[in-house]
Motif scaffolding. Structure first.
Motif, PDB file in Angstrom:
ATOM      1  N   LYS A 226       0.300 -13.781   0.811  1.00 43.07           N
ATOM      2  CA  LYS A 226       0.983 -14.293   2.008  1.00 43.07           C
ATOM      3  C   LYS A 226       0.163 -15.377   2.698  1.00 43.07           C
ATOM      4  CE  LYS A 226       3.896 -10.318   3.118  1.00 43.07           C
ATOM      5  NZ  LYS A 226       4.194  -9.261   4.112  1.00 43.07           N
ATOM      6  N   ASN A 227      -1.154 -15.207   2.708  1.00 45.88           N
ATOM      7  CA  ASN A 227      -2.022 -16.206   3.330  1.00 45.88           C
ATOM      8  C   ASN A 227      -2.026 -17.521   2.569  1.00 45.88           C
ATOM      9  OD1 ASN A 227      -2.789 -14.558   5.451  1.00 45.88           O
ATOM     10  ND2 ASN A 227      -4.638 -13.808   4.439  1.00 45.88           N
ATOM     11  N   HIS A 228      -1.689 -17.473   1.278  1.00 45.33           N
ATOM     12  CA  HIS A 228      -1.636 -18.692   0.466  1.00 45.33           C
ATOM     13  C   HIS A 228      -0.207 -19.194   0.255  1.00 45.33           C
ATOM     14  CE1 HIS A 228      -5.811 -17.623  -0.346  1.00 45.33           C
ATOM     15  NE2 HIS A 228      -5.969 -18.867  -0.755  1.00 45.33           N
ATOM     16  N   THR A 229       0.735 -18.568   0.926  1.00 44.09           N
ATOM     17  CA  THR A 229       2.121 -19.024   0.912  1.00 44.09           C
ATOM     18  C   THR A 229       2.432 -19.573   2.303  1.00 44.09           C
ATOM     19  OG1 THR A 229       2.743 -17.337  -0.711  1.00 44.09           O
ATOM     20  CG2 THR A 229       4.530 -18.342   0.570  1.00 44.09           C
ATOM     21  N   PRO A 230       2.544 -20.889   2.473  1.00 45.12           N
ATOM     22  CA  PRO A 230       2.728 -21.458   3.806  1.00 45.12           C
ATOM     23  C   PRO A 230       3.865 -20.835   4.615  1.00 45.12           C
ATOM     24  CG  PRO A 230       2.192 -23.198   2.275  1.00 45.12           C
ATOM     25  CD  PRO A 230       2.354 -21.946   1.452  1.00 45.12           C
ATOM     26  N   MET A 231       4.904 -20.351   3.951  1.00 45.91           N
ATOM     27  CA  MET A 231       5.996 -19.715   4.684  1.00 45.91           C
ATOM     28  C   MET A 231       5.644 -18.291   5.112  1.00 45.91           C
ATOM     29  SD  MET A 231       9.387 -21.234   2.751  1.00 45.91           S
ATOM     30  CE  MET A 231      10.522 -20.637   3.994  1.00 45.91           C
ATOM     31  N   GLY A 232       4.518 -17.766   4.640  1.00 46.86           N
ATOM     32  CA  GLY A 232       3.961 -16.533   5.151  1.00 46.86           C
ATOM     33  C   GLY A 232       4.717 -15.262   4.811  1.00 46.86           C
ATOM     34  N   ARG A 233       5.464 -15.271   3.698  1.00 45.98           N
ATOM     35  CA  ARG A 233       6.235 -14.073   3.333  1.00 45.98           C
ATOM     36  C   ARG A 233       6.541 -14.102   1.847  1.00 45.98           C
ATOM     37  NH1 ARG A 233      11.616 -15.387   2.376  1.00 45.98           N
ATOM     38  NH2 ARG A 233      12.373 -17.349   3.265  1.00 45.98           N
ATOM     39  N   TYR A 234       7.054 -12.970   1.357  1.00 40.77           N
ATOM     40  CA  TYR A 234       7.557 -12.920  -0.011  1.00 40.77           C
ATOM     41  C   TYR A 234       8.968 -13.520  -0.057  1.00 40.77           C
ATOM     42  CZ  TYR A 234       3.880  -9.393  -0.467  1.00 40.77           C
ATOM     43  OH  TYR A 234       2.685  -8.735  -0.440  1.00 40.77           O
TER      44      TYR A 234
ATOM     45  N   ASP B 187       0.826  -1.200   0.000  1.00 45.85           N
ATOM     46  CA  ASP B 187       0.000   0.000   0.000  1.00 45.85           C
ATOM     47  C   ASP B 187       0.871   1.264   0.000  1.00 45.85           C
ATOM     48  OD1 ASP B 187      -1.548   2.248   1.656  1.00 45.85           O
ATOM     49  OD2 ASP B 187      -3.033   0.936   0.711  1.00 45.85           O
ATOM     50  N   LYS B 188       0.635   2.160  -0.968  1.00 42.11           N
ATOM     51  CA  LYS B 188       1.452   3.368  -1.096  1.00 42.11           C
ATOM     52  C   LYS B 188       1.383   4.238   0.151  1.00 42.11           C
ATOM     53  CE  LYS B 188       1.239   4.033  -6.118  1.00 42.11           C
ATOM     54  NZ  LYS B 188       0.814   4.941  -7.209  1.00 42.11           N
ATOM     55  N   GLU B 189       0.210   4.282   0.770  1.00 42.67           N
ATOM     56  CA  GLU B 189       0.010   5.188   1.896  1.00 42.67           C
ATOM     57  C   GLU B 189       0.583   4.636   3.197  1.00 42.67           C
ATOM     58  OE1 GLU B 189      -1.226   8.176   1.379  1.00 42.67           O
ATOM     59  OE2 GLU B 189      -1.526   7.695  -0.738  1.00 42.67           O
ATOM     60  N   THR B 190       0.302   3.372   3.486  1.00 43.33           N
ATOM     61  CA  THR B 190       0.663   2.800   4.796  1.00 43.33           C
ATOM     62  C   THR B 190       1.956   2.001   4.778  1.00 43.33           C
ATOM     63  OG1 THR B 190      -0.536   0.722   4.431  1.00 43.33           O
ATOM     64  CG2 THR B 190      -1.812   2.598   5.288  1.00 43.33           C
ATOM     65  N   GLY B 191       2.368   1.515   3.597  1.00 43.48           N
ATOM     66  CA  GLY B 191       3.532   0.638   3.530  1.00 43.48           C
ATOM     67  C   GLY B 191       3.221  -0.786   3.932  1.00 43.48           C
ATOM     68  N   GLY B 192       1.952  -1.061   4.302  1.00 40.80           N
ATOM     69  CA  GLY B 192       1.533  -2.421   4.643  1.00 40.80           C
ATOM     70  C   GLY B 192       1.081  -3.180   3.406  1.00 40.80           C
ATOM     71  N   ASP B 193       0.549  -4.373   3.627  1.00 42.71           N
ATOM     72  CA  ASP B 193       0.103  -5.188   2.506  1.00 42.71           C
ATOM     73  C   ASP B 193      -1.214  -4.667   1.935  1.00 42.71           C
ATOM     74  OD1 ASP B 193       2.218  -7.002   2.771  1.00 42.71           O
ATOM     75  OD2 ASP B 193       1.142  -8.172   4.278  1.00 42.71           O
ATOM     76  N   THR B 194      -1.330  -4.712   0.612  1.00 39.11           N
ATOM     77  CA  THR B 194      -2.628  -4.513  -0.018  1.00 39.11           C
ATOM     78  C   THR B 194      -3.441  -5.789   0.195  1.00 39.11           C
ATOM     79  OG1 THR B 194      -1.849  -5.420  -2.121  1.00 39.11           O
ATOM     80  CG2 THR B 194      -1.626  -3.033  -1.799  1.00 39.11           C
ATOM     81  N   LYS B 195      -4.709  -5.777  -0.211  1.00 37.96           N
ATOM     82  CA  LYS B 195      -5.516  -6.991  -0.098  1.00 37.96           C
ATOM     83  C   LYS B 195      -4.884  -8.122  -0.900  1.00 37.96           C
ATOM     84  CE  LYS B 195     -10.052  -9.035  -0.855  1.00 37.96           C
ATOM     85  NZ  LYS B 195      -9.452 -10.229  -1.493  1.00 37.96           N
TER      86      LYS B 195
END
Length: 272
Positions: free
Chosen positions: A226-234, A212-220
């Motif tokens: 991340k929720n579909h990547t068992p290791m939970g990260r990029y 997210d450009k504004e918050t620096g957090g994840d977009t939807k």
């Protein structure tokens, strides 16, 4: 056993070599004693990556190339052969997506321009085919060599929104298998063709789709990934390099026509 991973003295050509992912591959291979030809549409950036390798004690050149122009590719081939005399490794890393070829809230699938789809498909697939024609012919004449294509998780299951990119990467998998068989049956048993299929890594192309450009957090979308990547990260760009070293080396001498996922478990996860 470690000697099987030794790549020192090999000559590698890497298209898209000035990008985040292939730039990291270029630098890492250079640090292992590989002579690297960094090919990119942006010649200045290609030269910058090559200069980084040389500054670190390696041997590299940067070459401007358009993977959709056979003449440009042939000129690059001649430059590389004049300097290094041979070619051992080809990494077909050039590729990408285009906003105009994406079905989203701003563009229905039914309105996507054919030219935009063709641009994405050609860059990812035709660019790989043309590059393999030009540099693969050198390997066919040498009777040995190693080709690695750049696939994607999108090749296994098409990602929502990115129709052209998903289709092109699925074609890369098929071409990888086809090319491996063709070269073995017609030219040499000592040429291997494989691909890697990265999961989700932050790059210039996808950064603001995932962050997210504004918050620096994840977009939807980033959160869903991340929720579909068992290791939970990029993934990180350097996490692709181990598989590249393995595939380029004698340690993978019986690996041919394979597509290797590097995805934190994304392809293995059903969602439940």
């Amino acid at each position: 056993m470690s000697i099987k991973f030794d790549l020192s003295g090999k000559v590698a050509v890497i298209t898209g070599g000035a990008g985040i992912l292939c730039g990291e591959m270029s630098r890492q291979l250079g640090s292992l004693g590989v002579k690297v030809a960094v090919l990119d549409l942006d010649g200045d950036k290609a030269k910058k990556v090559a200069d980084d390798i040389v500054a670190a004690g390696g041997d590299a050149i940067g070459v401007k190339v358009d993977v959709l122009s056979k003449e440009s590719l042939e000129a690059a081939r001649d430059t590389i052969l004049k300097k290094y005399g041979r070619l051992d490794i080809l990494i077909n890393g050039a590729g990408g997506n285009k906003k105009e070829a994406t079905a989203d809230e701003n563009m229905s699938f039914f309105d996507i321009p054919v030219d935009a789809l063709r641009w994405v498909f050609d860059l990812n697939f035709i660019g790989t085919v043309l590059t393999t024609q030009v540099f693969g012919k050198v390997m066919a004449e040498q009777k040995e060599g190693n080709i690695i294509n750049m696939s994607s998780m999108a090749s296994y299951r098409p990602l929502t929104k990115v129709i052209g990119y998903s289709a092109a990467k699925a074609a890369i998998n098929n071409f990888t298998q086809w090319m491996a068989i063709y070269l073995n049956q017609n030219y040499s048993k000592d040429i291997r063709v494989n691909a890697i299929a990265p999961g989700f890594l932050l790059t210039q192309q996808n950064y603001y789709l995932l962050v997210d450009k504004e918050t620096g957090g994840d977009t939807k979308r980033g959160n869903d990934i991340k929720n579909h990547t068992p290791m939970g990260r990029y993934g990180e760009p350097e996490e692709l390099v181990g598989a590249i070293i393995w595939l380029c080396s004698d340690a993978a001498s019986f690996v041919n026509g394979a597509v290797i996922p590097i995805d934190g478990g994304f392809a293995a996860f059903s969602g439940v």
